[in-house]
Design a protein around this motif. Structure first.
Motif, PDB file in Angstrom:
ATOM      1  N   GLN A  29      -5.615  10.734   0.373  1.00  0.00           N
ATOM      2  CA  GLN A  29      -5.012   9.942   0.710  1.00  0.00           C
ATOM      3  C   GLN A  29      -3.813   9.566  -0.441  1.00  0.00           C
ATOM      4  OE1 GLN A  29      -5.582   7.410   3.602  1.00  0.00           O
ATOM      5  NE2 GLN A  29      -3.355   7.481   3.172  1.00  0.00           N
ATOM      6  N   ALA A  30      -4.107   9.634  -1.535  1.00  0.00           N
ATOM      7  CA  ALA A  30      -3.057   9.425  -2.407  1.00  0.00           C
ATOM      8  C   ALA A  30      -1.959  10.644  -2.519  1.00  0.00           C
ATOM      9  CB  ALA A  30      -3.599   9.422  -3.910  1.00  0.00           C
ATOM     10  N   TRP A  31      -2.449  11.875  -2.073  1.00  0.00           N
ATOM     11  CA  TRP A  31      -1.582  12.933  -2.060  1.00  0.00           C
ATOM     12  C   TRP A  31      -0.788  13.024  -0.727  1.00  0.00           C
ATOM     13  CZ3 TRP A  31       0.678  15.668  -5.227  1.00  0.00           C
ATOM     14  CH2 TRP A  31       1.181  17.142  -4.826  1.00  0.00           C
ATOM     15  N   ARG A  32      -1.278  12.549   0.231  1.00  0.00           N
ATOM     16  CA  ARG A  32      -0.537  12.387   1.785  1.00  0.00           C
ATOM     17  C   ARG A  32       0.303  11.212   1.474  1.00  0.00           C
ATOM     18  NH1 ARG A  32      -0.847   8.887   5.903  1.00  0.00           N
ATOM     19  NH2 ARG A  32       0.018   9.963   7.956  1.00  0.00           N
ATOM     20  N   PHE A  33       0.123  10.214   0.657  1.00  0.00           N
ATOM     21  CA  PHE A  33       1.404   9.431   0.350  1.00  0.00           C
ATOM     22  C   PHE A  33       2.578  10.064  -0.187  1.00  0.00           C
ATOM     23  CE2 PHE A  33       3.549   7.193  -2.957  1.00  0.00           C
ATOM     24  CZ  PHE A  33       4.298   6.219  -2.106  1.00  0.00           C
ATOM     25  N   VAL A  34       2.151  10.746  -1.440  1.00  0.00           N
ATOM     26  CA  VAL A  34       3.087  11.623  -2.152  1.00  0.00           C
ATOM     27  C   VAL A  34       3.879  12.568  -1.236  1.00  0.00           C
ATOM     28  CG1 VAL A  34       3.503  12.974  -4.064  1.00  0.00           C
ATOM     29  CG2 VAL A  34       1.969  11.128  -4.197  1.00  0.00           C
ATOM     30  N   ARG A  35       3.238  13.138  -0.514  1.00  0.00           N
ATOM     31  CA  ARG A  35       3.768  14.177   0.334  1.00  0.00           C
ATOM     32  C   ARG A  35       4.776  13.669   1.542  1.00  0.00           C
ATOM     33  NH1 ARG A  35       5.187  18.411  -1.498  1.00  0.00           N
ATOM     34  NH2 ARG A  35       5.059  19.766   0.136  1.00  0.00           N
ATOM     35  N   THR A  36       4.247  12.641   2.356  1.00  0.00           N
ATOM     36  CA  THR A  36       4.937  12.229   3.372  1.00  0.00           C
ATOM     37  C   THR A  36       5.758  10.836   2.968  1.00  0.00           C
ATOM     38  OG1 THR A  36       3.055  10.674   3.971  1.00  0.00           O
ATOM     39  CG2 THR A  36       3.128  12.913   4.743  1.00  0.00           C
ATOM     40  N   ARG A  37       5.432  10.042   1.884  1.00  0.00           N
ATOM     41  CA  ARG A  37       6.103   8.818   1.780  1.00  0.00           C
ATOM     42  C   ARG A  37       5.763   7.731   2.656  1.00  0.00           C
ATOM     43  NH1 ARG A  37       7.156  13.213  -1.654  1.00  0.00           N
ATOM     44  NH2 ARG A  37       9.313  13.003  -2.846  1.00  0.00           N
ATOM     45  N   ASP A  38       4.748   8.140   3.439  1.00  0.00           N
ATOM     46  CA  ASP A  38       4.400   6.813   4.493  1.00  0.00           C
ATOM     47  C   ASP A  38       3.042   6.117   4.083  1.00  0.00           C
ATOM     48  OD1 ASP A  38       4.362   5.569   6.849  1.00  0.00           O
ATOM     49  OD2 ASP A  38       3.330   7.162   7.781  1.00  0.00           O
ATOM     50  N   THR A  39       3.283   4.949   4.043  1.00  0.00           N
ATOM     51  CA  THR A  39       1.997   3.896   3.981  1.00  0.00           C
ATOM     52  C   THR A  39       1.792   3.314   4.881  1.00  0.00           C
ATOM     53  OG1 THR A  39       3.150   2.463   2.619  1.00  0.00           O
ATOM     54  CG2 THR A  39       2.268   4.300   1.275  1.00  0.00           C
ATOM     55  N   GLY A  40       2.511   3.361   6.006  1.00  0.00           N
ATOM     56  CA  GLY A  40       2.450   2.470   7.218  1.00  0.00           C
ATOM     57  C   GLY A  40       1.243   2.248   7.765  1.00  0.00           C
ATOM     58  N   ALA A  41       0.071   3.115   7.562  1.00  0.00           N
ATOM     59  CA  ALA A  41      -1.203   3.020   8.448  1.00  0.00           C
ATOM     60  C   ALA A  41      -2.266   2.770   7.357  1.00  0.00           C
ATOM     61  CB  ALA A  41      -1.582   4.549   8.780  1.00  0.00           C
ATOM     62  N   ILE A  42      -1.885   2.281   6.199  1.00  0.00           N
ATOM     63  CA  ILE A  42      -2.872   1.679   5.080  1.00  0.00           C
ATOM     64  C   ILE A  42      -2.751   0.203   5.018  1.00  0.00           C
ATOM     65  CG2 ILE A  42      -3.342   1.672   2.617  1.00  0.00           C
ATOM     66  CD1 ILE A  42      -1.982   4.408   2.403  1.00  0.00           C
ATOM     67  N   SER A  43      -3.966  -0.319   5.321  1.00  0.00           N
ATOM     68  CA  SER A  43      -4.466  -1.646   5.145  1.00  0.00           C
ATOM     69  C   SER A  43      -4.078  -2.286   3.685  1.00  0.00           C
ATOM     70  CB  SER A  43      -5.496  -2.141   5.728  1.00  0.00           C
ATOM     71  OG  SER A  43      -5.688  -3.515   5.544  1.00  0.00           O
ATOM     72  N   PRO A  44      -3.116  -3.343   3.225  1.00  0.00           N
ATOM     73  CA  PRO A  44      -3.204  -3.801   1.940  1.00  0.00           C
ATOM     74  C   PRO A  44      -4.487  -4.589   1.771  1.00  0.00           C
ATOM     75  CG  PRO A  44      -1.193  -4.133   3.120  1.00  0.00           C
ATOM     76  CD  PRO A  44      -2.155  -3.428   4.082  1.00  0.00           C
ATOM     77  N   LEU A  45      -4.995  -5.382   3.009  1.00  0.00           N
ATOM     78  CA  LEU A  45      -6.039  -6.254   2.598  1.00  0.00           C
ATOM     79  C   LEU A  45      -7.280  -5.262   2.356  1.00  0.00           C
ATOM     80  CD1 LEU A  45      -7.909  -8.988   2.626  1.00  0.00           C
ATOM     81  CD2 LEU A  45      -7.995  -8.532   4.948  1.00  0.00           C
ATOM     82  N   THR A  46      -7.535  -4.059   2.975  1.00  0.00           N
ATOM     83  CA  THR A  46      -8.771  -3.355   2.669  1.00  0.00           C
ATOM     84  C   THR A  46      -8.576  -2.633   1.303  1.00  0.00           C
ATOM     85  OG1 THR A  46      -8.936  -2.664   4.866  1.00  0.00           O
ATOM     86  CG2 THR A  46      -9.797  -1.250   3.363  1.00  0.00           C
ATOM     87  N   TYR A  47      -7.335  -2.320   0.872  1.00  0.00           N
ATOM     88  CA  TYR A  47      -7.186  -1.431  -0.562  1.00  0.00           C
ATOM     89  C   TYR A  47      -7.272  -2.589  -1.627  1.00  0.00           C
ATOM     90  CZ  TYR A  47      -6.921   3.228   0.226  1.00  0.00           C
ATOM     91  OH  TYR A  47      -7.417   4.700   0.669  1.00  0.00           O
ATOM     92  N   SER A  48      -6.895  -3.749  -1.185  1.00  0.00           N
ATOM     93  CA  SER A  48      -7.088  -5.005  -2.150  1.00  0.00           C
ATOM     94  C   SER A  48      -8.618  -5.264  -2.575  1.00  0.00           C
ATOM     95  CB  SER A  48      -6.531  -6.366  -1.751  1.00  0.00           C
ATOM     96  OG  SER A  48      -5.260  -6.398  -1.577  1.00  0.00           O
ATOM     97  N   LEU A  49      -9.442  -5.272  -1.459  1.00  0.00           N
ATOM     98  CA  LEU A  49     -10.907  -5.324  -1.574  1.00  0.00           C
ATOM     99  C   LEU A  49     -11.382  -4.411  -2.442  1.00  0.00           C
ATOM    100  CD1 LEU A  49     -11.967  -6.879   1.853  1.00  0.00           C
ATOM    101  CD2 LEU A  49     -11.891  -8.213  -0.343  1.00  0.00           C
ATOM    102  N   THR A  50     -11.056  -2.892  -1.915  1.00  0.00           N
ATOM    103  CA  THR A  50     -11.581  -1.824  -2.462  1.00  0.00           C
ATOM    104  C   THR A  50     -11.189  -1.636  -4.050  1.00  0.00           C
ATOM    105  OG1 THR A  50     -11.084  -0.440  -0.510  1.00  0.00           O
ATOM    106  CG2 THR A  50     -11.387   0.892  -2.433  1.00  0.00           C
ATOM    107  N   VAL A  51     -10.203  -2.126  -4.566  1.00  0.00           N
ATOM    108  CA  VAL A  51      -9.424  -2.028  -5.966  1.00  0.00           C
ATOM    109  C   VAL A  51     -10.413  -2.993  -6.656  1.00  0.00           C
ATOM    110  CG1 VAL A  51      -7.499  -2.703  -7.215  1.00  0.00           C
ATOM    111  CG2 VAL A  51      -7.138  -1.314  -5.550  1.00  0.00           C
ATOM    112  N   THR A  52     -10.521  -4.193  -5.892  1.00  0.00           N
ATOM    113  CA  THR A  52     -11.450  -5.377  -6.627  1.00  0.00           C
ATOM    114  C   THR A  52     -12.686  -4.819  -6.881  1.00  0.00           C
ATOM    115  OG1 THR A  52     -10.121  -7.163  -5.687  1.00  0.00           O
ATOM    116  CG2 THR A  52     -12.157  -7.599  -6.226  1.00  0.00           C
ATOM    117  N   GLY A  53     -13.275  -4.179  -5.681  1.00  0.00           N
ATOM    118  CA  GLY A  53     -14.543  -3.723  -5.836  1.00  0.00           C
ATOM    119  C   GLY A  53     -14.852  -2.768  -6.921  1.00  0.00           C
ATOM    120  N   PHE A  54     -14.028  -1.721  -7.171  1.00  0.00           N
ATOM    121  CA  PHE A  54     -13.895  -0.800  -8.115  1.00  0.00           C
ATOM    122  C   PHE A  54     -13.915  -1.502  -9.560  1.00  0.00           C
ATOM    123  CE2 PHE A  54     -13.222   2.471  -5.122  1.00  0.00           C
ATOM    124  CZ  PHE A  54     -14.339   3.169  -5.115  1.00  0.00           C
ATOM    125  N   ALA A  55     -13.151  -2.418  -9.753  1.00  0.00           N
ATOM    126  CA  ALA A  55     -12.949  -3.259 -10.983  1.00  0.00           C
ATOM    127  C   ALA A  55     -14.073  -3.914 -11.402  1.00  0.00           C
ATOM    128  CB  ALA A  55     -11.715  -4.184 -10.749  1.00  0.00           C
TER     129      ALA A  55
END
Length: 98
Positions: free
Chosen positions: A22-48
């Motif tokens: 996912q991180a590499w896809r962003f770097v290559r395409t520069r597209d984050t439109g399909a990524i849910s900020p809420l989902t990743y906020s929860l994921t980041v919080t969970g990993f912390a």
């Protein structure tokens, strides 16, 4: 190595590696439109929190694995929230050839 250690090692590898495409896809395409900020906020919080839990237990496998996952998921979340020009700048720094 017993089955618990094997299962833990495989789980850590799967968890850590799962964010790389996912991180590499962003770097290559520069597209984050399909990524849910809420989902990743929860994921980041969970990993912390998993990292803090690992620190509390003094368990290096939990600390290392969840720290790496935290960094990768936080990168994806940050790129999702940044304005387009900043995303482009970061992506160009990492991989200049779009």
């Amino acid at each position: 190595m017993n089955w618990v250690a094997v299962a833990g090692t495989l789980a850590a590898l799967c968890s850590t590696i799962s964010f790389v495409p996912q991180a590499w896809r962003f770097v290559r395409t520069r597209d984050t439109g399909a990524i849910s900020p809420l989902t990743y906020s929860l994921t980041v919080t969970g990993f912390a929190l998993w990292t803090a839990y690992g620190v509390g237990l003094g368990e290096w496998p939990l600390i290392v694995t969840n720290s790496v996952c935290f960094v990768l998921s936080a990168f994806i979340l940050t790129m999702t929230l940044l304005p387009r020009a900043k995303k482009e700048s970061v992506a160009d720094t990492i991989d200049p050839a779009p």
